[in-house]
Every structure is written in structure tokens, then in C-alpha cells.
Design a protein around this motif. Structure first.
Motif, PDB file in Angstrom:
ATOM      1  N   LEU A 101       0.824  -1.204   0.000  1.00  0.00           N
ATOM      2  CA  LEU A 101       0.000   0.000   0.000  1.00  0.00           C
ATOM      3  C   LEU A 101       0.864   1.262   0.000  1.00  0.00           C
ATOM      4  CD1 LEU A 101      -2.816  -1.038   2.499  1.00  0.00           C
ATOM      5  CD2 LEU A 101      -3.127  -0.470   0.084  1.00  0.00           C
ATOM      6  N   VAL A 102       1.963   1.243   0.747  1.00  0.00           N
ATOM      7  CA  VAL A 102       2.876   2.393   0.749  1.00  0.00           C
ATOM      8  C   VAL A 102       3.462   2.597  -0.646  1.00  0.00           C
ATOM      9  CG1 VAL A 102       5.047   3.299   1.666  1.00  0.00           C
ATOM     10  CG2 VAL A 102       3.405   2.227   3.203  1.00  0.00           C
ATOM     11  N   THR A 103       3.793   1.513  -1.334  1.00  0.00           N
ATOM     12  CA  THR A 103       4.296   1.609  -2.713  1.00  0.00           C
ATOM     13  C   THR A 103       3.264   2.277  -3.611  1.00  0.00           C
ATOM     14  OG1 THR A 103       5.748  -0.317  -2.553  1.00  0.00           O
ATOM     15  CG2 THR A 103       4.982   0.272  -4.750  1.00  0.00           C
ATOM     16  N   CYS A 104       2.001   1.870  -3.498  1.00  0.00           N
ATOM     17  CA  CYS A 104       0.950   2.455  -4.320  1.00  0.00           C
ATOM     18  C   CYS A 104       0.693   3.918  -3.963  1.00  0.00           C
ATOM     19  CB  CYS A 104      -0.333   1.641  -4.180  1.00  0.00           C
ATOM     20  SG  CYS A 104      -0.298   0.041  -5.021  1.00  0.00           S
ATOM     21  N   MET A 105       0.718   4.225  -2.681  1.00  0.00           N
ATOM     22  CA  MET A 105       0.527   5.619  -2.263  1.00  0.00           C
ATOM     23  C   MET A 105       1.608   6.506  -2.855  1.00  0.00           C
ATOM     24  SD  MET A 105      -0.533   4.808   1.717  1.00  0.00           S
ATOM     25  CE  MET A 105      -0.638   6.503   2.297  1.00  0.00           C
ATOM     26  N   SER A 106       2.815   5.957  -2.952  1.00  0.00           N
ATOM     27  CA  SER A 106       3.935   6.716  -3.510  1.00  0.00           C
ATOM     28  C   SER A 106       3.848   6.820  -5.026  1.00  0.00           C
ATOM     29  CB  SER A 106       5.260   6.060  -3.106  1.00  0.00           C
ATOM     30  OG  SER A 106       6.352   6.681  -3.742  1.00  0.00           O
ATOM     31  N   SER A 107       3.675   5.670  -5.693  1.00  0.00           N
ATOM     32  CA  SER A 107       3.722   5.652  -7.158  1.00  0.00           C
ATOM     33  C   SER A 107       2.487   6.271  -7.802  1.00  0.00           C
ATOM     34  CB  SER A 107       3.895   4.216  -7.659  1.00  0.00           C
ATOM     35  OG  SER A 107       2.799   3.404  -7.258  1.00  0.00           O
ATOM     36  N   PRO A 113       6.934   8.123   0.919  1.00  0.00           N
ATOM     37  CA  PRO A 113       6.879   6.970   1.829  1.00  0.00           C
ATOM     38  C   PRO A 113       7.260   7.306   3.260  1.00  0.00           C
ATOM     39  CG  PRO A 113       7.892   6.340  -0.242  1.00  0.00           C
ATOM     40  CD  PRO A 113       7.722   7.840  -0.285  1.00  0.00           C
ATOM     41  N   LYS A 114       8.150   8.302   3.450  1.00  0.00           N
ATOM     42  CA  LYS A 114       8.559   8.679   4.795  1.00  0.00           C
ATOM     43  C   LYS A 114       7.395   9.252   5.604  1.00  0.00           C
ATOM     44  CE  LYS A 114      13.448   9.574   3.825  1.00  0.00           C
ATOM     45  NZ  LYS A 114      14.541  10.582   3.860  1.00  0.00           N
ATOM     46  N   ALA A 115       6.403   9.796   4.903  1.00  0.00           N
ATOM     47  CA  ALA A 115       5.233  10.319   5.609  1.00  0.00           C
ATOM     48  C   ALA A 115       4.482   9.194   6.311  1.00  0.00           C
ATOM     49  CB  ALA A 115       4.299  11.030   4.624  1.00  0.00           C
ATOM     50  N   VAL A 116       4.669   7.959   5.827  1.00  0.00           N
ATOM     51  CA  VAL A 116       4.048   6.797   6.448  1.00  0.00           C
ATOM     52  C   VAL A 116       5.020   6.131   7.411  1.00  0.00           C
ATOM     53  CG1 VAL A 116       2.796   4.641   6.062  1.00  0.00           C
ATOM     54  CG2 VAL A 116       2.749   6.433   4.316  1.00  0.00           C
ATOM     55  N   GLY A 122      -1.084   5.386  14.567  1.00  0.00           N
ATOM     56  CA  GLY A 122      -2.357   6.069  14.744  1.00  0.00           C
ATOM     57  C   GLY A 122      -2.355   7.526  14.340  1.00  0.00           C
ATOM     58  N   ARG A 123      -1.267   7.977  13.706  1.00  0.00           N
ATOM     59  CA  ARG A 123      -1.176   9.384  13.330  1.00  0.00           C
ATOM     60  C   ARG A 123      -0.918   9.533  11.823  1.00  0.00           C
ATOM     61  NH1 ARG A 123       0.036  12.619  17.825  1.00  0.00           N
ATOM     62  NH2 ARG A 123      -0.956  11.664  19.652  1.00  0.00           N
ATOM     63  N   GLY A 124      -1.434  10.603  11.244  1.00  0.00           N
ATOM     64  CA  GLY A 124      -1.123  10.990   9.876  1.00  0.00           C
ATOM     65  C   GLY A 124      -1.298   9.880   8.854  1.00  0.00           C
ATOM     66  N   GLU A 125      -0.324   9.776   7.950  1.00  0.00           N
ATOM     67  CA  GLU A 125      -0.402   8.791   6.882  1.00  0.00           C
ATOM     68  C   GLU A 125      -0.242   7.360   7.394  1.00  0.00           C
ATOM     69  OE1 GLU A 125      -1.453   9.200   4.000  1.00  0.00           O
ATOM     70  OE2 GLU A 125      -1.365  11.371   3.732  1.00  0.00           O
ATOM     71  N   ARG A 126       0.379   7.180   8.547  1.00  0.00           N
ATOM     72  CA  ARG A 126       0.449   5.833   9.132  1.00  0.00           C
ATOM     73  C   ARG A 126      -0.968   5.365   9.492  1.00  0.00           C
ATOM     74  NH1 ARG A 126       4.364   3.058  12.611  1.00  0.00           N
ATOM     75  NH2 ARG A 126       5.957   4.332  11.575  1.00  0.00           N
ATOM     76  N   ALA A 127      -1.764   6.266  10.046  1.00  0.00           N
ATOM     77  CA  ALA A 127      -3.153   5.932  10.372  1.00  0.00           C
ATOM     78  C   ALA A 127      -3.947   5.635   9.107  1.00  0.00           C
ATOM     79  CB  ALA A 127      -3.797   7.071  11.153  1.00  0.00           C
ATOM     80  N   LEU A 132      -6.559   1.711   5.392  1.00  0.00           N
ATOM     81  CA  LEU A 132      -6.561   1.069   4.072  1.00  0.00           C
ATOM     82  C   LEU A 132      -6.344  -0.436   4.193  1.00  0.00           C
ATOM     83  CD1 LEU A 132      -4.502   3.744   2.120  1.00  0.00           C
ATOM     84  CD2 LEU A 132      -6.762   2.900   1.424  1.00  0.00           C
ATOM     85  N   ALA A 133      -5.391  -0.825   5.045  1.00  0.00           N
ATOM     86  CA  ALA A 133      -5.107  -2.246   5.241  1.00  0.00           C
ATOM     87  C   ALA A 133      -6.311  -2.962   5.837  1.00  0.00           C
ATOM     88  CB  ALA A 133      -3.885  -2.417   6.141  1.00  0.00           C
ATOM     89  N   THR A 134      -7.021  -2.280   6.744  1.00  0.00           N
ATOM     90  CA  THR A 134      -8.205  -2.878   7.361  1.00  0.00           C
ATOM     91  C   THR A 134      -9.280  -3.143   6.321  1.00  0.00           C
ATOM     92  OG1 THR A 134      -7.736  -1.751   9.453  1.00  0.00           O
ATOM     93  CG2 THR A 134      -9.979  -2.569   9.128  1.00  0.00           C
TER      94      THR A 134
END
Length: 267
Positions: A101-107, A113-116, A122-127, A132-134
Motif C-alpha cells: 500500500l505504501v508503494t501504491c501511495m507513492s507511485s 513513503p517517509k510520511a508513512v 495512529g497518526r497521519g499517513e500511518r493511520a 486502508l489495510a483494514t
């Protein structure tokens, strides 16, 4: 046998029987507790957020994730979770759901990717990645795990994950296998599944992402592994590191045939 000896033996049998009944009752009580919570599982909210994020145009490229290839072609989500981690030719790596998912968010969206990877849980793009994974994982609920092992890198990651699973270290000389290497182990009132084989439907690898009632957070497998390392007193692994992906390959392959129950709910 003397009267005293007979009394001691009877008392011992009674205590052993009582302990067995208490253990069974505790296990059943936890299962009943989970069943009651499942009707209002807050994971549903994260799932809904994930679906919105999948379709929403975001990032510097103002694009959605609807063309993201998770292993079955662009945009296909049903059945992908139970076949991840797997090898992807475009990255030349074995990736789990979150790293893909991080690859897709980037490409596709141009999100760094560092934003994740550098965000807090539980914060920002990691959240956002967690939501998305859920949602993606939920689209495979009830399907059986069948991770591919046809590519050489997939087989290598399985072996790496196996070694990491049994690697002892940290302040307490623990390994993943210390808790999950054999049947019949418990922590407090919690049964610990054996993850060196198929532990059963909705157990172990087949139970995450899950909502953690105790922390009020949605936890993915990456988060679960991170906390396992914390409990072992190991250094915190990097998010979507090769080590955590390899452990996912090992547990996922071992779970072949188990049906996914995600998103679940945990204590």
C-alpha cells in the motif's frame, strides 16, 4: 494407603480438577467477551475510512488508489490479503499488504513513503495506511490463506522469517517461539496459539488487523509484530522492514488453509 494419604490424594485430585475447570472457564469467558464486542466492533469505522481513502483523490498527483495492484491486477482487492506477502516484479521485493500500500501511495498519489514510515502509530499517513489495510483485508474475510512460494525470493523470505521466529535475544532471551512455538501456553488469561503450523481459522496470522480494546486502536500485523518485539525487549523494528515482512511470510505460509476472520477484536 492410610487415611491421611488417601485424603491428601483426594485433595490433590480435587485441586487439579478445579484448576482445569477454572482455566476452561477463563478461556470461555474471554471468547464470550469477544463475541459480545464483535457486534459493535469499532473496526467497522476504520474499514469504512479505508474504503473512502481507496477511492479518494489525494496527494501531489491528486489520484486515487483504484489502480493499485495488490497482486491480482490493478484495482482488485478481493482475495489479495490471503495471498500476501508475495513477490512483486515492479519493486523486485516480497511485500506484505502494508508495504505494498505504501508503494501504491507513492507511485500513484505521489505521497512520500517517509510520511508513512516515520509517522507515529495512529497518526497521519500511518493511520491512513492502517485504515486502508483494514478495508482491503476485510474484502477477503472467510477466504483461506494460500501464500505463494513459487518465486525464489518468497522461499528465501520464508527461511529468513523462520530464523527470526526462533532467534533468541533481548534482556529476557526471548524469541517469538518462546510464546508461540508450542501448544498449551498462556499469558495471564490469554491463550497463545502455536504459529509454527496452522493454528486454525481466525487465529494468529488470520486474526490481524484487529481492534485493540485496551488501547483503543486498530492494529495491523505490522503493529502486532512491533509490540511483540517490544515485549521481548528487542529494539523497535522499522515499519514495513524486511524483517517484519519475512516474519509475515513465515507465519502466513504456515497458516495455509486457515480462514481469515479480519477485522477482529482483541482485548
Amino acid at each position: 494407603m492410610t487415611l491421611n494419604a488417601a485424603a491428601v490424594a483426594a485433595m490433590g485430585l480435587l485441586l487439579a480438577t478445579g484448576a482445569a475447570l477454572a482455566q476452561k472457564t477463563s478461556t470461555q469467558a474471554i471468547e464470550e467477551y469477544r463475541e459480545m464486542l464483535q457486534d459493535g466492533n469499532p473496526a467497522d469505522l476504520f474499514e469504512a475510512k479505508g474504503e473512502d481513502l481507496w477511492k479518494q483523490k489525494r496527494g501531489p498527483r491528486n489520484a486515487s488508489l483504484e489502480q493499485c495492484d495488490l497482486g491480482k491486477g490493478p484495482g482488485v482487492v478481493k482475495g489479495v490479503f490471503v495471498e500476501l506477502p508475495r513477490y512483486f516484479a515492479d519493486t523486485g521485493k516480497v511485500q506484505d499488504l502494508e508495504s505494498r500500500l505504501v508503494t501504491c501511495m507513492s507511485s500513484l498519489q505521489g505521497i512520500d513513503p517517509k510520511a508513512v514510515t516515520e509517522a507515529a502509530w495512529g497518526r497521519g499517513e500511518r493511520a491512513n495506511a492502517t485504515a486502508l489495510a483494514t478495508w482491503v483485508a476485510a474484502q477477503s474475510k472467510g477466504l483461506a490463506f494460500n501464500l505463494p512460494q513459487s518465486h525464489a525470493q518468497e522461499r528465501t523470505m520464508y527461511e529468513v522469517g523462520k530464523r527470526l521466529f526462533f532467534q533468541r535475544g533481548g534482556a529476557h532471551d526471548f524469541a517469538c517461539a518462546s510464546c508461540h512455538g508450542e501448544d498449551g501456553k498462556r499469558v495471564r488469561l490469554q491463550d497463545l496459539p502455536r504459529l509454527t503450523g496452522n493454528p486454525g481459522d481466525g487465529i494468529g496470522f488470520a486474526a490481524w488487523p484487529a481492534y485493540r480494546v485496551s488501547s483503543g486502536q486498530m492494529w495491523t500485523m505490522q503493529h502486532r509484530l512491533n509490540d511483540c518485539y517490544r515485549q521481548q525487549r528487542f529494539p523497535e523494528p522499522d515499519y514495513i522492514s524486511d524483517a517484519t515482512v519475512a516474519l509475515g511470510v513465515y507465519m502466513g505460509v504456515n497458516a495455509k488453509g486457515a480462514k481469515s476472520a479480519v477485522p477482529t477484536i482483541k482485548r
